[in-house]
Design an enzyme around this catalytic site. Sequence first.
Site, PDB file in Angstrom:
ATOM      1  N   LYS A 246       0.439  -1.746   1.679  1.00  0.00           N
ATOM      2  CA  LYS A 246       0.772  -0.674   0.746  1.00  0.00           C
ATOM      3  C   LYS A 246       0.006   0.613   1.082  1.00  0.00           C
ATOM      4  O   LYS A 246       0.601   1.686   1.168  1.00  0.00           O
ATOM      5  CB  LYS A 246       0.441  -1.088  -0.699  1.00  0.00           C
ATOM      6  CG  LYS A 246       1.146  -2.366  -1.151  1.00  0.00           C
ATOM      7  CD  LYS A 246       0.762  -2.769  -2.561  1.00  0.00           C
ATOM      8  CE  LYS A 246      -0.706  -3.094  -2.778  1.00  0.00           C
ATOM      9  NZ  LYS A 246      -1.180  -4.302  -2.086  1.00  0.00           N
TER      10      LYS A 246
ATOM     11  N   ARG B 137       0.077  -3.582 -12.024  1.00  0.00           N
ATOM     12  CA  ARG B 137      -0.249  -4.938 -11.576  1.00  0.00           C
ATOM     13  C   ARG B 137      -0.014  -5.972 -12.663  1.00  0.00           C
ATOM     14  O   ARG B 137      -0.203  -7.165 -12.414  1.00  0.00           O
ATOM     15  CB  ARG B 137      -1.734  -4.989 -11.179  1.00  0.00           C
ATOM     16  CG  ARG B 137      -1.993  -4.881  -9.684  1.00  0.00           C
ATOM     17  CD  ARG B 137      -3.510  -4.849  -9.511  1.00  0.00           C
ATOM     18  NE  ARG B 137      -3.976  -5.357  -8.261  1.00  0.00           N
ATOM     19  CZ  ARG B 137      -4.272  -4.607  -7.194  1.00  0.00           C
ATOM     20  NH1 ARG B 137      -4.076  -3.317  -7.216  1.00  0.00           N
ATOM     21  NH2 ARG B 137      -4.750  -5.159  -6.104  1.00  0.00           N
TER      22      ARG B 137
ATOM     23  N   ARG C 269      -9.785  -5.993   7.848  1.00  0.00           N
ATOM     24  CA  ARG C 269      -9.567  -4.584   7.445  1.00  0.00           C
ATOM     25  C   ARG C 269     -10.868  -3.794   7.397  1.00  0.00           C
ATOM     26  O   ARG C 269     -11.895  -4.281   6.932  1.00  0.00           O
ATOM     27  CB  ARG C 269      -8.922  -4.571   6.047  1.00  0.00           C
ATOM     28  CG  ARG C 269      -8.939  -3.210   5.373  1.00  0.00           C
ATOM     29  CD  ARG C 269      -7.947  -3.122   4.263  1.00  0.00           C
ATOM     30  NE  ARG C 269      -8.222  -3.992   3.136  1.00  0.00           N
ATOM     31  CZ  ARG C 269      -7.407  -4.114   2.084  1.00  0.00           C
ATOM     32  NH1 ARG C 269      -6.276  -3.445   2.035  1.00  0.00           N
ATOM     33  NH2 ARG C 269      -7.728  -4.923   1.101  1.00  0.00           N
TER      34      ARG C 269
ATOM     35  N   ARG D  93     -14.798  -3.398   2.811  1.00  0.00           N
ATOM     36  CA  ARG D  93     -14.905  -3.627   1.368  1.00  0.00           C
ATOM     37  C   ARG D  93     -15.591  -4.955   1.045  1.00  0.00           C
ATOM     38  O   ARG D  93     -15.304  -5.972   1.684  1.00  0.00           O
ATOM     39  CB  ARG D  93     -13.508  -3.623   0.749  1.00  0.00           C
ATOM     40  CG  ARG D  93     -12.963  -2.234   0.577  1.00  0.00           C
ATOM     41  CD  ARG D  93     -11.505  -2.216   0.249  1.00  0.00           C
ATOM     42  NE  ARG D  93     -11.101  -3.182  -0.757  1.00  0.00           N
ATOM     43  CZ  ARG D  93      -9.851  -3.311  -1.196  1.00  0.00           C
ATOM     44  NH1 ARG D  93      -8.899  -2.534  -0.701  1.00  0.00           N
ATOM     45  NH2 ARG D  93      -9.561  -4.204  -2.103  1.00  0.00           N
TER      46      ARG D  93
ATOM     47  N   ARG E 186      -7.714 -13.189  -5.296  1.00  0.00           N
ATOM     48  CA  ARG E 186      -6.804 -12.043  -5.485  1.00  0.00           C
ATOM     49  C   ARG E 186      -5.354 -12.472  -5.302  1.00  0.00           C
ATOM     50  O   ARG E 186      -4.464 -11.971  -5.991  1.00  0.00           O
ATOM     51  CB  ARG E 186      -7.172 -10.923  -4.513  1.00  0.00           C
ATOM     52  CG  ARG E 186      -8.413 -10.166  -4.966  1.00  0.00           C
ATOM     53  CD  ARG E 186      -9.162  -9.530  -3.830  1.00  0.00           C
ATOM     54  NE  ARG E 186      -8.409  -8.485  -3.159  1.00  0.00           N
ATOM     55  CZ  ARG E 186      -8.728  -7.985  -1.971  1.00  0.00           C
ATOM     56  NH1 ARG E 186      -9.777  -8.437  -1.321  1.00  0.00           N
ATOM     57  NH2 ARG E 186      -8.015  -7.040  -1.443  1.00  0.00           N
TER      58      ARG E 186
HETATM   59  P1  ADP Z   1      -5.616  -4.631  -2.538  1.00  0.00           P
HETATM   60  O1  ADP Z   1      -4.407  -3.796  -2.324  1.00  0.00           O
HETATM   61  O2  ADP Z   1      -6.286  -5.053  -1.282  1.00  0.00           O
HETATM   62  O3  ADP Z   1      -5.400  -5.784  -3.476  1.00  0.00           O
HETATM   63  P2  ADP Z   1      -6.759  -2.575  -4.285  1.00  0.00           P
HETATM   64  O4  ADP Z   1      -7.567  -1.571  -3.590  1.00  0.00           O
HETATM   65  O5  ADP Z   1      -5.402  -2.188  -4.774  1.00  0.00           O
HETATM   66  O6  ADP Z   1      -6.714  -3.843  -3.330  1.00  0.00           O
HETATM   67  O7  ADP Z   1      -7.555  -3.151  -5.550  1.00  0.00           O
HETATM   68  C1  ADP Z   1      -8.877  -3.624  -5.421  1.00  0.00           C
HETATM   69  C2  ADP Z   1      -9.337  -4.196  -6.762  1.00  0.00           C
HETATM   70  O8  ADP Z   1      -9.349  -3.154  -7.755  1.00  0.00           O
HETATM   71  C3  ADP Z   1      -8.433  -5.280  -7.357  1.00  0.00           C
HETATM   72  O9  ADP Z   1      -8.744  -6.582  -6.847  1.00  0.00           O
HETATM   73  C4  ADP Z   1      -8.758  -5.160  -8.844  1.00  0.00           C
HETATM   74  O10 ADP Z   1     -10.013  -5.734  -9.155  1.00  0.00           O
HETATM   75  C5  ADP Z   1      -8.905  -3.650  -9.019  1.00  0.00           C
HETATM   76  N1  ADP Z   1      -7.616  -2.989  -9.338  1.00  0.00           N
HETATM   77  C6  ADP Z   1      -6.935  -2.090  -8.575  1.00  0.00           C
HETATM   78  N2  ADP Z   1      -5.810  -1.695  -9.179  1.00  0.00           N
HETATM   79  C7  ADP Z   1      -5.753  -2.378 -10.359  1.00  0.00           C
HETATM   80  C8  ADP Z   1      -4.811  -2.444 -11.419  1.00  0.00           C
HETATM   81  N3  ADP Z   1      -3.670  -1.714 -11.390  1.00  0.00           N
HETATM   82  N4  ADP Z   1      -5.089  -3.268 -12.467  1.00  0.00           N
HETATM   83  C9  ADP Z   1      -6.217  -3.990 -12.520  1.00  0.00           C
HETATM   84  N5  ADP Z   1      -7.145  -3.994 -11.550  1.00  0.00           N
HETATM   85  C10 ADP Z   1      -6.924  -3.204 -10.465  1.00  0.00           C
HETATM   86  P1  ADP Z   2      -2.800  -3.117   1.009  1.00  0.00           P
HETATM   87  O1  ADP Z   2      -3.016  -1.670   0.642  1.00  0.00           O
HETATM   88  O2  ADP Z   2      -1.425  -3.603   0.634  1.00  0.00           O
HETATM   89  O3  ADP Z   2      -3.867  -4.025   0.463  1.00  0.00           O
HETATM   90  P2  ADP Z   2      -3.413  -2.247   3.764  1.00  0.00           P
HETATM   91  O4  ADP Z   2      -2.413  -1.152   3.996  1.00  0.00           O
HETATM   92  O5  ADP Z   2      -4.814  -1.851   3.522  1.00  0.00           O
HETATM   93  O6  ADP Z   2      -2.873  -3.231   2.588  1.00  0.00           O
HETATM   94  O7  ADP Z   2      -3.318  -3.235   5.024  1.00  0.00           O
HETATM   95  C1  ADP Z   2      -4.189  -4.375   5.121  1.00  0.00           C
HETATM   96  C2  ADP Z   2      -4.694  -4.500   6.557  1.00  0.00           C
HETATM   97  O8  ADP Z   2      -3.602  -4.884   7.415  1.00  0.00           O
HETATM   98  C3  ADP Z   2      -5.243  -3.209   7.160  1.00  0.00           C
HETATM   99  O9  ADP Z   2      -6.342  -3.547   7.998  1.00  0.00           O
HETATM  100  C4  ADP Z   2      -4.076  -2.622   7.957  1.00  0.00           C
HETATM  101  O10 ADP Z   2      -4.552  -1.882   9.095  1.00  0.00           O
HETATM  102  C5  ADP Z   2      -3.332  -3.882   8.398  1.00  0.00           C
HETATM  103  N1  ADP Z   2      -1.873  -3.700   8.398  1.00  0.00           N
HETATM  104  C6  ADP Z   2      -1.119  -2.955   7.541  1.00  0.00           C
HETATM  105  N2  ADP Z   2       0.200  -3.075   7.826  1.00  0.00           N
HETATM  106  C7  ADP Z   2       0.290  -3.933   8.891  1.00  0.00           C
HETATM  107  C8  ADP Z   2       1.392  -4.461   9.655  1.00  0.00           C
HETATM  108  N3  ADP Z   2       2.661  -4.151   9.354  1.00  0.00           N
HETATM  109  N4  ADP Z   2       1.090  -5.295  10.676  1.00  0.00           N
HETATM  110  C9  ADP Z   2      -0.197  -5.634  10.952  1.00  0.00           C
HETATM  111  N5  ADP Z   2      -1.269  -5.178  10.282  1.00  0.00           N
HETATM  112  C10 ADP Z   2      -1.037  -4.324   9.247  1.00  0.00           C
END
Ligand code: ADP
Ligand code: ADP
Length: 214
Positions: free
Chosen positions: A13, A88, A127, A161, A172
């Site tokens: 995303k 979420r 990541r 992170r 998660r």
């Molecule tokens: P990822 O896409 O890797 O799951 P995010 O950066 O979106 O991670 O979120 C990291 C953490 O921040 C989540 O595991 C949660 O604890 C919190 N968080 C982010 N967005 C939300 C949301 N919309 N509602 C509740 N908690 C959230």
């Molecule tokens: P999200 O925001 O959904 O948690 P990220 O965009 O941070 O996910 O992507 C998670 C990890 O996977 C990052 O290290 C990113 O560089 C890698 N990544 C993202 N898209 C792809 C893909 N299509 N193929 C392989 N690796 C990817």
Amino acid sequence: MNIILLGPPGAGKGTQARILVDHKGMVQLSTGDMLREAVAAGTEIGKQAKAVMDAGDLVTDEIVIGIISDRLDQPDVSGGAIFDGFPRTLAQADALSELLAHKGMALDAVVEMRCDDEALIERVVGRFTCAVCGEGYHSTFKTPQKEGVCDKCGSHDFKHRPDDNEDAMRNRLLVYYKETSPLIGYYHAKGALKAVDGTADIDVVTAQIAACLT
Ligand code: ADP
Ligand code: ADP
Ligand code: ZN
């Protein structure tokens, strides 16, 4: 155009949101990034959120809805918003639709990014991001062109992170299936849902998302 990127942690995303920001002048609204900023700044919200985030649980609906509501009052969202990691829960989805209606904004598409769990764990564990500009990288799938130097801003400073470890990630994923995946049915029923193959290469996913938005 206002869109939601919906998918489990690691689905891509943030990666795709940043590409849309660069190509389409939209703004990325990542509640995860906003919460990490609050943690780093040591605000009251940050203090409440830190342990919850480290464990991979959800911060309260009240906190994230408040953050998004404030963010939507800023003028730059008029160029189009990409909701990344929000909503979420069903309560957040209902709150978003009220907020958008109140602010006279439409929701144009919800793009579900599908990926399988083992691929997600590998992505999240590898990541890392630039500590200066926030550009996202992966130790195998997206390394900087010159080792140790950010492609975007030239910085040498990267960060990983605390919640991007296998234990927190498995939690998660459970939280995603329990709390967030019902949104797929919710937006499908509203006629807004599109889906892309999140396991494809980054540029292939970008093209699939572009096709969803035309
Ligand atoms: P990822 O896409 O890797 O799951 P995010 O950066 O979106 O991670 O979120 C990291 C953490 O921040 C989540 O595991 C949660 O604890 C919190 N968080 C982010 N967005 C939300 C949301 N919309 N509602 C509740 N908690 C959230
Ligand atoms: P999200 O925001 O959904 O948690 P990220 O965009 O941070 O996910 O992507 C998670 C990890 O996977 C990052 O290290 C990113 O560089 C890698 N990544 C993202 N898209 C792809 C893909 N299509 N193929 C392989 N690796 C990817
Ligand atoms: Zn950088």
